[in-house]
Design an enzyme around this catalytic site. Structure first.
Site, short mmCIF file in Angstrom:
data_model
loop_
_atom_site.label_atom_id
_atom_site.label_comp_id
_atom_site.label_asym_id
_atom_site.label_seq_id
_atom_site.Cartn_x
_atom_site.Cartn_y
_atom_site.Cartn_z
CB SER A 140 -46.74 26.40 42.77
OG SER A 140 -47.32 25.45 41.89
CG ASP B 31 -46.44 28.04 47.16
OD1 ASP B 31 -45.78 28.57 48.08
OD2 ASP B 31 -46.78 26.85 47.17
CG HIS B 32 -42.24 27.17 47.46
ND1 HIS B 32 -41.18 27.20 48.33
CD2 HIS B 32 -43.29 26.68 48.16
CE1 HIS B 32 -41.57 26.76 49.52
NE2 HIS B 32 -42.85 26.44 49.44
CD GLU C 99 -38.50 27.87 52.27
OE1 GLU C 99 -37.72 26.92 52.15
OE2 GLU C 99 -39.63 27.90 51.73
CD GLU D 266 -44.66 23.06 46.93
OE1 GLU D 266 -45.82 22.93 47.31
OE2 GLU D 266 -43.91 23.96 47.34
CG HIS E 83 -42.47 21.11 50.26
ND1 HIS E 83 -41.42 21.86 49.77
CD2 HIS E 83 -43.34 22.02 50.77
CE1 HIS E 83 -41.65 23.14 49.97
NE2 HIS E 83 -42.80 23.26 50.57
N GLY E 84 -44.49 17.22 50.79
CA GLY E 84 -44.82 15.88 50.33
C GLY E 84 -45.76 15.15 51.26
CG HIS F 235 -43.49 27.01 53.44
ND1 HIS F 235 -42.49 27.53 52.64
CD2 HIS F 235 -44.46 27.94 53.44
CE1 HIS F 235 -42.85 28.72 52.20
NE2 HIS F 235 -44.04 28.99 52.67
N GLY F 236 -44.83 22.96 54.28
CA GLY F 236 -44.63 21.53 54.45
C GLY F 236 -45.37 20.97 55.65
CB SER G 299 -48.64 17.01 54.18
OG SER G 299 -49.21 17.86 53.22
CG ASN H 24 -47.75 27.55 51.98
OD1 ASN H 24 -48.28 28.58 52.37
ND2 ASN H 24 -46.67 27.55 51.22
CB THR I 159 -49.59 17.12 50.08
OG1 THR I 159 -48.34 17.63 49.57
CG2 THR I 159 -49.62 15.62 49.91
#
Length: 340
Positions: free
Chosen positions: A53, A95-96, A161, A169, A212-213, A249-250, A252, A271, A274
């Site tokens: 990233s 990444d992003h 995206e 993030e 994300h997170g 994405h995201g 977690s 991806n 986290t």
């Protein structure tokens, strides 16, 4: 094996889509996290993706330097050397990257790969992500179209995206609301602008409630069926089954069923950041707490060098992260499916 060639990368994505599995894309920030990711992929017998990233690249350049291109190149060059010792194919990805950082991150890195390709070498990175989720849809696709021309010429794949990922993030935050769900109209417009591969290959992060997170299972309302709706509608118009190569994405806190459904609907890359951050750090915390009298020079003592040697707790950190990479491969069904 050496880092995957563009042709091998394309073969990997095609095999994943045809075989209904996906590759974990592991965020890395250092030589240690690269080693951990590679060890995890090798243990799982899975090909995989490691990605940098903008924040990870800054850190990789040196915490007092914070130069994204320097860090990304250094990490990629390190991976090029050490990946040869592992029996799996590894892809390098960025990444992003938001609009304000394109000119200082992705575009210079594409230029480096183009210069290498012009000399008959492989590109340094095999793919780059343009994160246009913070700009209007038409601007997002216009920039994507411009970048696709550059990545295609440099023998790379572009990741885009379409939609918004909630949470935070690398200092970029988005609200958790209805904008987290990409629409069929968004999917159709994406194909209208970027095509079905004739302009160059791209992979697409369609959003279906992604955040994300750190979240417990059930806290995030994922709707993988959104992916199927878009794939079916766009596929019907263009006569192509699952026209999008999708990115998750995201993830977690996602349940195994949500991951499985997403893969069935065309996800070929997921991806993972986290969870692997925690898996790297948790063994270090355990090491320090269990060996505090050796790590610290308590009451004027000299401590125990074997305990505070960074290699000691670093091995524990790498092993913890590698184990989480294996788990990701198993969840995404890529374990044991390396392409020779």
């Amino acid at each position: 094996m050496p880092i995957a060639t563009p042709e091998k990368y394309a073969e990997m994505l095609d095999a994943a889509k045809a075989g209904s599995f996906a590759f974990p894309a592991i965020n890395i920030t250092s030589s240690q996290s690269i080693n951990a990711a590679l060890a995890g992929f090798a243990a799982a017998g899975s090909d995989g993706i490691i990605q940098v990233s903008t924040g990870g690249a800054e850190y990789g350049s040196g915490s007092t330097i914070k130069h994204m291109v320097t860090g990304a190149v250094a990490l990629a060059e390190y991976a090029q050397v050490v990946a040869k010792n592992y029996p799996v194919n590894i892809v390098l990805h960025t990444d992003h990257c938001q609009k304000e950082k394109l000119d200082t991150y992705v575009k210079p890195l594409i230029a480096i790969s183009q210069e290498r390709v012009d000399r008959g070498l492989e590109p340094l990175f095999q793919s780059h992500m343009w994160d246009g989720s913070a700009v209007p849809m038409e601007e997002n696709l216009q920039i994507a179209d411009e970048l696709l021309a550059l990545t295609s010429k440099a023998r790379q794949i572009l990741e885009i995206e379409v939609g918004v990922v909630g949470g935070e993030e690398d200092g970029v935050a988005a609200e958790i609301n209805d904008k987290l769900y990409t629409t069929v109209e968004d999917g159709l417009r994406t194909i209208e602008v970027l095509g079905l591969g004739e302009k160059g290959r791209y992979i697409t992060a369609l959003t279906f409630g992604n955040v994300h997170g750190v979240y417990k299972p059930g806290s995030v309302k994922l709707r993988p069926e959104v992916l199927k709706e878009i794939q079916d509608a766009v596929g019907a118009k263009y006569g192509k089954d699952r026209p999008f190569d999708l990115v998750f994405h995201g993830g977690s806190g996602s349940t195994p069923q949500e991951i499985s459904d997403a893969v069935d609907y065309g996800v070929v890359k997921m991806n993972v950041d986290t969870d692997t951050q925690y898996a790297f750090t948790r063994p270090v915390a355990g090491w320090m707490l269990s060996n505090y009298d050796g790590v610290l020079k308590v009451d004027g003592d000299v401590g125990n060098k074997k305990m505070y040697d960074p290699r000691a707790w670093g091995k524990a950190a790498e092993a913890g992260m590698a184990a989480r990479v294996v788990e990701a491969c198993e969840n995404l069904r890529s374990a044991g499916k390396t392409i020779g």
